[in-house]
Design an enzyme around this catalytic site. Structure first.
Site, short mmCIF file in Angstrom:
data_model
loop_
_atom_site.label_atom_id
_atom_site.label_comp_id
_atom_site.label_asym_id
_atom_site.label_seq_id
_atom_site.Cartn_x
_atom_site.Cartn_y
_atom_site.Cartn_z
N LYS A 189 31.46 41.91 39.96
CA LYS A 189 32.37 40.80 39.59
C LYS A 189 32.19 39.65 40.58
CE LYS A 189 36.69 40.81 41.18
NZ LYS A 189 37.18 39.62 41.91
N ASN A 190 32.10 39.99 41.86
CA ASN A 190 32.04 38.94 42.89
C ASN A 190 30.67 38.32 43.06
OD1 ASN A 190 34.72 39.26 43.15
ND2 ASN A 190 34.67 40.31 45.11
N CYS A 208 44.72 36.66 43.34
CA CYS A 208 45.57 37.79 43.73
C CYS A 208 46.54 37.34 44.84
CB CYS A 208 44.70 38.90 44.33
SG CYS A 208 43.99 39.91 43.09
N ARG A 210 46.06 32.02 50.61
CA ARG A 210 44.71 31.78 50.09
C ARG A 210 44.41 30.27 50.20
NH1 ARG A 210 42.99 36.02 46.88
NH2 ARG A 210 40.89 35.46 47.49
N PRO A 211 44.36 29.72 51.42
CA PRO A 211 44.13 28.28 51.57
C PRO A 211 42.72 27.89 51.11
CG PRO A 211 43.96 29.35 53.69
CD PRO A 211 44.40 30.39 52.72
N ASP A 231 37.97 44.78 50.41
CA ASP A 231 38.20 45.13 48.99
C ASP A 231 38.27 46.64 48.76
OD1 ASP A 231 36.35 42.32 47.58
OD2 ASP A 231 38.33 42.49 48.51
N ARG A 286 41.01 42.78 35.90
CA ARG A 286 40.35 41.59 36.47
C ARG A 286 39.02 41.96 37.12
NH1 ARG A 286 44.24 37.90 39.96
NH2 ARG A 286 42.24 36.83 40.05
#
Ligand code: EPZ
Length: 420
Positions: free
Chosen positions: A22-23, A116, A121-122, A304, A396
């Site tokens: 996915k990533n 998520c 999450r800047p 992860d 997801r």
């Protein structure tokens, strides 16, 4: 929202086919938009996040064709730099599109991204890097407005090896005027997969350790590309088998840190062998010994896999300490694991996991993708019936996880629109 209903205690036997990463696919879709050409992915898994990114590409004017399990993306007609708010906020990786679109169109406007809830999450590092490459960026409350009459090469030094920033800059730098260096870059396998893809499309990227050298080119071409397999999905199935016991073959060998934890802490209850790109695990399902784990950027232990390892250690012998240096608040699943009887305390970015003899089935709620995967693992181990709500969060990053697990003998099924 759907839920996974799980009856715990079943061992796992058989083989599992791991999907493409996915990533990898998320930055690859972003890079495809930057090429302005046609890219074919002969086989394309059905993750919710990649579907969202494909919809964002279509919203901008790209043509997406799905055929025989593959996807063809023609981004020659992509011409809209204003990203759709709702879709963009749904997936953190949508920010990876910014650099390429800005380089191609000279204008990009997006909302602050979502993704998520695993801590702050800047996107400051994304924006600072693009400004160094000549972008004029304005934030007004909810929106980011970027303008650039062509980007130019720059020497970008990252304070932290950010995966997304490395990928965003790599894509933008391929179309910049002049050469770009990225220092202290992320070197996850998915980042290297993107580098290979961009070079297939005519990019000029070389790497030495954590330093990337990117020569700007006028235009990128299309290509046909097969990404790497998902090491986190492979690790998740490896830990599921280690936890409940059984014998499983997995057609993707996750990196050393993921495997060595199982081999080392498995108390000889887990035998692992790797052969021809497959990993075979035979496990008794008996408790692991306690240990200390700290996540860090690749090649360190991956963040992860953190929720999955906390689930596994919740029934280990003794007290384990798990810390996450990448996302120190990524412990949302702990409260839910405690509903199953786990004994875990979270303090200053660490989870202190006191192993219990057994977990008991309960109704729990996924709060994020990998936390949800950790809950599925714990419910596979728990005695009796459990339900993991918000299954869509797990969708997801796992394509049909319930089908793959039930094919291995787990008692798991999806309850649509779960009411409890
Ligand atoms: C990528 O997210 C992955 N997502 C994440 O996987 C993964 O956990 C993460 O890398 C770390 O490996 C995708 O590839 C789509 P980062 P990303 O930039 O790029 C801080 C999953 O479950 N930071 O490496 O967002 C940030 O707050 C997902 O598959 C800034 O401060 O991660 C974090 O503490 C979850 N400012 C650290 O860097 C910025 O502008 C790591 O973030 C950007 C990041």
């Amino acid at each position: 929202m759907d839920a996974f209903e799980i009856c715990g205690g079943e061992k796992l036997y058989g083989s599992v086919k791991i999907d493409f990463a996915k990533n990898s696919l998320l930055p690859l879709i972003s890079a495809t938009v930057a090429t302005g050409s046609t890219v074919c992915f002969p086989s394309f898994p059905n993750y919710r996040d990649t579907e969202v990114l494909l919809s964002i590409a279509e919203h901008g004017g790209a043509k997406v064709e799905r055929k025989n399990g593959g996807v063809k993306i023609d981004s020659s007609s992509f011409c809209r730099g204003v990203f759709p708010d709702k879709l963009f906020r749904e997936v953190r990786a949508s920010i990876f599109m910014l650099g390429g679109v800005l380089a191609r169109l000279g204008y990009a406007e997006c909302p602050l991204p979502g993704g998520c809830r695993i801590g702050d999450r800047p996107i400051n590092l994304h924006l600072e890097a693009l400004e160094q490459m000549g972008a004029n960026i304005r934030c007004d409350g909810e929106k980011v407005i970027c303008r650039a009459d062509g980007l130019h090469g720059a020497k970008i030094v990252l304070p932290f090896p950010s995966v997304g920033v490395t990928e965003n800059v790599m894509i933008a730098a391929c179309l910049a005027d002049g050469d770009t260096e990225i220092h202290n870059a992320a070197i996850e396998p998915e980042v290297m997969d993107l580098k290979n893809f961009l070079n297939e499309c005519g990019g000029k990227i070389a790497t030495r350790g954590r330093t990337f050298y990117i020569g700007g080119v006028k235009k990128l071409t299309g290509c046909e590309y097969t990404p790497i397999k998902d090491r986190i999905e492979a690790g998740t199935f490896l830990y599921a088998t280690a936890l409940v016991g059984g014998e499983v073959a997995i057609n993707c060998v996750p990196e050393k840190k993921i495997c060595s934890f199982v081999a080392k802490s498995g108390n000889n209850a887990c035998k692992i062998k790797c052969f021809n790109g497959n990993i075979y695990i035979s496990a008794k399902g008996t408790p692991f010994s306690c240990t200390k784990i700290s996540t860090s950027p690749y090649p360190g232990y991956p963040t992860d896999m953190q929720s999955q390892v906390v689930a596994l250690l919740s029934v280990a012998k003794g007290e384990s300490i798990v810390s996450d240096t990448v996302f120190p608040e990524r412990f949302a699943c702990v409260e839910q694991l405690k509903q199953l009887g786990a004994d875990i305390k979270v303090k200053n970015g660490c989870a202190i996991v006191s192993g219990v003899r057994s977990l008991k089935g309960a109704r729990v709620k996924a709060e994020d993708l990998r936390g949800g995967a950790g809950l599925v693992l714990a419910c596979l181990k728990a005695d009796g019936l459990s339900a993991v709500e918000n299954a869509e969060l797990i969708d997801r990053g796992y394509a049909a996880i319930e089908d793959k697990l039930s094919a291995l003998g787990a008692k798991i099924k999806r309850i649509k629109n779960y009411r409890g």
